[in-house]
Design a protein around this motif. Structure first.
Motif, PDB file in Angstrom:
ATOM      1  N   LEU A 188       0.618  -1.587   0.465  1.00 50.26           N
ATOM      2  CA  LEU A 188      -0.306   0.024   0.141  1.00 50.26           C
ATOM      3  C   LEU A 188       0.974   1.656  -0.260  1.00 50.26           C
ATOM      4  N   GLY A 189       1.901   1.103  -0.021  1.00 48.71           N
ATOM      5  CA  GLY A 189       3.049   2.735  -0.604  1.00 48.71           C
ATOM      6  C   GLY A 189       4.706   2.314   0.636  1.00 48.71           C
ATOM      7  N   LEU A 190       4.818   3.009   0.233  1.00 46.61           N
ATOM      8  CA  LEU A 190       5.757   3.662   1.341  1.00 46.61           C
ATOM      9  C   LEU A 190       5.193   3.967   2.622  1.00 46.61           C
ATOM     10  N   GLY A 191       4.675   5.430   2.013  1.00 44.56           N
ATOM     11  CA  GLY A 191       4.453   5.689   4.039  1.00 44.56           C
ATOM     12  C   GLY A 191       3.425   4.254   4.415  1.00 44.56           C
ATOM     13  N   HIS A 192       2.304   3.495   4.240  1.00 43.69           N
ATOM     14  CA  HIS A 192       1.946   2.527   4.991  1.00 43.69           C
ATOM     15  C   HIS A 192       3.133   1.888   5.769  1.00 43.69           C
ATOM     16  N   ALA A 193       4.133   1.461   4.966  1.00 45.06           N
ATOM     17  CA  ALA A 193       5.322   0.351   4.797  1.00 45.06           C
ATOM     18  C   ALA A 193       6.264   0.989   6.151  1.00 45.06           C
ATOM     19  N   VAL A 194       5.879   2.520   6.523  1.00 47.22           N
ATOM     20  CA  VAL A 194       6.921   2.682   7.522  1.00 47.22           C
ATOM     21  C   VAL A 194       5.599   3.183   8.377  1.00 47.22           C
ATOM     22  N   TRP A 195       4.189   3.134   8.713  1.00 47.67           N
ATOM     23  CA  TRP A 195       3.595   3.049   9.189  1.00 47.67           C
ATOM     24  C   TRP A 195       3.305   1.638  10.090  1.00 47.67           C
ATOM     25  N   CYS A 196       3.642   0.811   9.085  1.00 45.96           N
ATOM     26  CA  CYS A 196       3.684  -0.796   9.469  1.00 45.96           C
ATOM     27  C   CYS A 196       4.320  -1.180  10.853  1.00 45.96           C
ATOM     28  N   ALA A 197       5.156   0.029  10.977  1.00 46.58           N
ATOM     29  CA  ALA A 197       6.395  -0.177  12.631  1.00 46.58           C
ATOM     30  C   ALA A 197       6.749   0.814  13.863  1.00 46.58           C
ATOM     31  N   ARG A 198       5.253   1.225  12.921  1.00 43.57           N
ATOM     32  CA  ARG A 198       4.497   2.710  14.836  1.00 43.57           C
ATOM     33  C   ARG A 198       4.452   2.056  15.814  1.00 43.57           C
ATOM     34  N   ASP A 199       4.388   0.784  16.139  1.00 44.75           N
ATOM     35  CA  ASP A 199       4.144   0.159  17.472  1.00 44.75           C
ATOM     36  C   ASP A 199       5.625  -0.505  18.224  1.00 44.75           C
ATOM     37  N   ILE A 235      -0.295   4.933   0.148  1.00 43.37           N
ATOM     38  CA  ILE A 235      -0.133   5.907   1.308  1.00 43.37           C
ATOM     39  C   ILE A 235       0.775   7.145   0.776  1.00 43.37           C
ATOM     40  N   GLN A 236       1.899   7.604   0.651  1.00 45.16           N
ATOM     41  CA  GLN A 236       2.641   8.583   0.759  1.00 45.16           C
ATOM     42  C   GLN A 236       3.209   8.868   1.009  1.00 45.16           C
ATOM     43  N   LEU A 237       4.977   8.498   1.706  1.00 43.30           N
ATOM     44  CA  LEU A 237       5.129   9.303   3.158  1.00 43.30           C
ATOM     45  C   LEU A 237       5.767  10.776   2.587  1.00 43.30           C
ATOM     46  N   THR A 238       5.652  11.275   1.553  1.00 53.64           N
ATOM     47  CA  THR A 238       5.785  12.200   1.126  1.00 53.64           C
ATOM     48  C   THR A 238       4.464  14.079   1.814  1.00 53.64           C
ATOM     49  N   ASP A 239       3.567  12.370   1.735  1.00 55.21           N
ATOM     50  CA  ASP A 239       2.335  13.677   2.053  1.00 55.21           C
ATOM     51  C   ASP A 239       1.924  13.577   3.572  1.00 55.21           C
ATOM     52  N   SER A 240       2.418  12.237   4.646  1.00 60.25           N
ATOM     53  CA  SER A 240       2.539  12.969   5.437  1.00 60.25           C
ATOM     54  C   SER A 240       3.985  14.467   5.950  1.00 60.25           C
ATOM     55  N   MET A 241       4.884  14.075   5.245  1.00 58.09           N
ATOM     56  CA  MET A 241       5.448  14.785   5.677  1.00 58.09           C
ATOM     57  C   MET A 241       5.825  15.962   5.243  1.00 58.09           C
ATOM     58  N   LEU A 242       5.097  16.744   4.132  1.00 61.39           N
ATOM     59  CA  LEU A 242       4.174  17.868   3.657  1.00 61.39           C
ATOM     60  C   LEU A 242       2.578  18.393   5.311  1.00 61.39           C
ATOM     61  N   LEU A 287       0.186   9.614   9.272  1.00 62.13           N
ATOM     62  CA  LEU A 287       0.377   8.487   8.300  1.00 62.13           C
ATOM     63  C   LEU A 287      -1.270   7.372   8.914  1.00 62.13           C
ATOM     64  N   GLY A 288      -1.268   7.505   9.820  1.00 61.26           N
ATOM     65  CA  GLY A 288      -2.677   6.083   9.517  1.00 61.26           C
ATOM     66  C   GLY A 288      -3.496   6.902   9.384  1.00 61.26           C
ATOM     67  N   THR A 289      -3.506   7.498   9.483  1.00 66.07           N
ATOM     68  CA  THR A 289      -4.503   8.969   8.976  1.00 66.07           C
ATOM     69  C   THR A 289      -4.612   8.971   7.582  1.00 66.07           C
ATOM     70  N   GLN A 290      -3.619   8.902   6.748  1.00 70.74           N
ATOM     71  CA  GLN A 290      -3.296   9.760   5.348  1.00 70.74           C
ATOM     72  C   GLN A 290      -3.636   9.157   4.387  1.00 70.74           C
ATOM     73  N   ALA A 291      -4.887   9.605   3.873  1.00 72.57           N
ATOM     74  CA  ALA A 291      -5.570   9.234   2.211  1.00 72.57           C
ATOM     75  C   ALA A 291      -3.978   9.053   1.001  1.00 72.57           C
ATOM     76  N   ALA A 292      -5.043   7.802   0.258  1.00 72.68           N
ATOM     77  CA  ALA A 292      -4.173   7.608  -0.794  1.00 72.68           C
ATOM     78  C   ALA A 292      -4.002   8.428  -1.640  1.00 72.68           C
ATOM     79  N   GLY A 293      -2.653   8.586  -1.832  1.00 71.36           N
ATOM     80  CA  GLY A 293      -2.299  10.159  -3.062  1.00 71.36           C
ATOM     81  C   GLY A 293      -1.467   9.101  -4.033  1.00 71.36           C
ATOM     82  N   ALA A 294      -0.757   9.480  -5.027  1.00 70.17           N
ATOM     83  CA  ALA A 294      -0.322   9.082  -6.012  1.00 70.17           C
ATOM     84  C   ALA A 294      -0.048   7.411  -6.333  1.00 70.17           C
ATOM     85  N   GLY A 295      -0.695   7.073  -7.554  1.00 68.75           N
ATOM     86  CA  GLY A 295      -0.028   5.623  -7.154  1.00 68.75           C
ATOM     87  C   GLY A 295      -1.618   4.883  -6.879  1.00 68.75           C
ATOM     88  N   GLY A 296      -2.454   5.104  -5.749  1.00 66.75           N
ATOM     89  CA  GLY A 296      -3.228   4.820  -5.235  1.00 66.75           C
ATOM     90  C   GLY A 296      -3.061   4.781  -3.979  1.00 66.75           C
TER      91      GLY A 296
END
Length: 304
Positions: free
Chosen positions: A114-125, A234-241, A223-232
């Motif tokens: 589901l994207g780089l942002g989602h992959a990073v979010w998987c490490a949240r705990d 979850i983009q890390l860049t969107d949450s960074m912005l 990242l946990g609430t970030q809507a899907a961005g480019a390519g459908g």
């Protein structure tokens, strides 16, 4: 006024769940992160870079068919026993040196791509509220000190969020994630904007994000609430912005070489570059390359 010392960076996330489709069929059964550059897998270079920067917890976000990565960062009793029996002390010592301490390597799953942002979010705990690093293993970085250590040095001075950058030809900027420069501070500068693959001629600079980040732990909630961005995805860049609206971001140009091992050409270039620097192989490889290039030139007909 006493300077506030930022919380140290002790955790790093390695997103390694990708399918590696650009390297098929080589990656049908072997993870792309385990493809070797000279004599070690790509993921080992990123892990070594992180540990050299003071990282104590290596967090690998894996997917299906990635178990060999976990095996790589584990003890291999049969192999080590054989090396001892054969008096391969130097090789055994090297393996032991690169092995993380017990409990230092942590593995979690990204069940769907589901994207780089989602992959990073998987490490949240595992990350919790701590600031942490993200290293994209596809980007093999060579420099002294390493890319992440250069970033940690800036972070210790500034706090905030740090992004490692490389320069590209302005005509190639539309291929990358480009940052917008703010106030300069010698070895780094403030970032006041980012744009992913800008239209030709519209890039705010020629500095692109090269796959290394230091981020505040609060980005996990975004990242946990970030809507899907480019390519459908979850983009890390969107949450960074979004985070940039309330927190400082700094960019530090990387002093060294970056090889995109996610592309075939970049992977081959990394093998040649690091092979030429290898003490055991460098001279012989240089001779082989000269011979091949010489043969090719000899076969090219020079017009009268």
């Amino acid at each position: 006024m006493e300077k506030i010392v930022p919380k140290p960076i002790r955790k790093a996330v390695f997103p390694v769940a990708g399918l590696g489709t650009r390297f098929l069929p080589a990656t049908k059964a072997v993870p792309k992160e385990m493809l070797t550059v000279v004599d070690r897998p790509v993921i080992q270079y990123a892990a070594d870079e992180a540990r050299a920067a003071g990282i104590e917890t290596l967090i690998f976000v894996t997917g299906r068919n990635k178990g060999v990565i976990e095996d790589h960062f584990d003890m291999a009793f049969e192999l080590e026993s054989t090396l001892k029996q054969r008096n391969k002390g130097a090789t055994l010592e090297q393996l032991e040196k690169e092995l993380p301490d017990a409990g230092q390597a942590v593995f979690t799953r990204q069940q769907a791509p589901l994207g780089l942002g989602h992959a990073v979010w998987c490490a949240r705990d595992i990350v919790g509220d701590d600031p942490f690093a993200v290293l994209l293993p596809d980007m093999l970085m060579t420099g002294e000190p390493g890319a992440l250590k250069q970033m940690v040095d800036v972070y210790n001075e500034t706090g905030g969020n740090i992004v490692s950058l490389s320069e590209c030809d302005p005509d190639e900027a539309h291929k990358y994630g480009i940052v917008s420069k703010g106030e300069e501070f010698g070895t780094h500068f403030e970032i006041n904007g980012m744009v992913e693959k800008p239209k030709p001629g519209t890039a705010p600079s020629n500095y692109y994000i090269n796959g290394r980040y230091i981020l505040d732990g609060s980005i996990m909630k975004l990242l946990g609430t970030q809507a899907a961005g480019a390519g459908g995805e979850i983009q890390l860049t969107d949450s960074m912005l979004t985070l940039m609206e309330t927190q400082k971001f700094y960019g530090t140009p990387f002093k060294g070489e970056a090889f995109d091992c996610g592309s075939k050409l970049g992977f081959l270039e990394a093998n040649i570059a690091l092979g030429l620097r290898n003490k055991e192989l460098g001279d012989d490889l240089r001779g082989k390359l000269a011979q091949r290039l010489g043969d090719r030139r000899a076969k090219v007909r020079v017009p009268d």
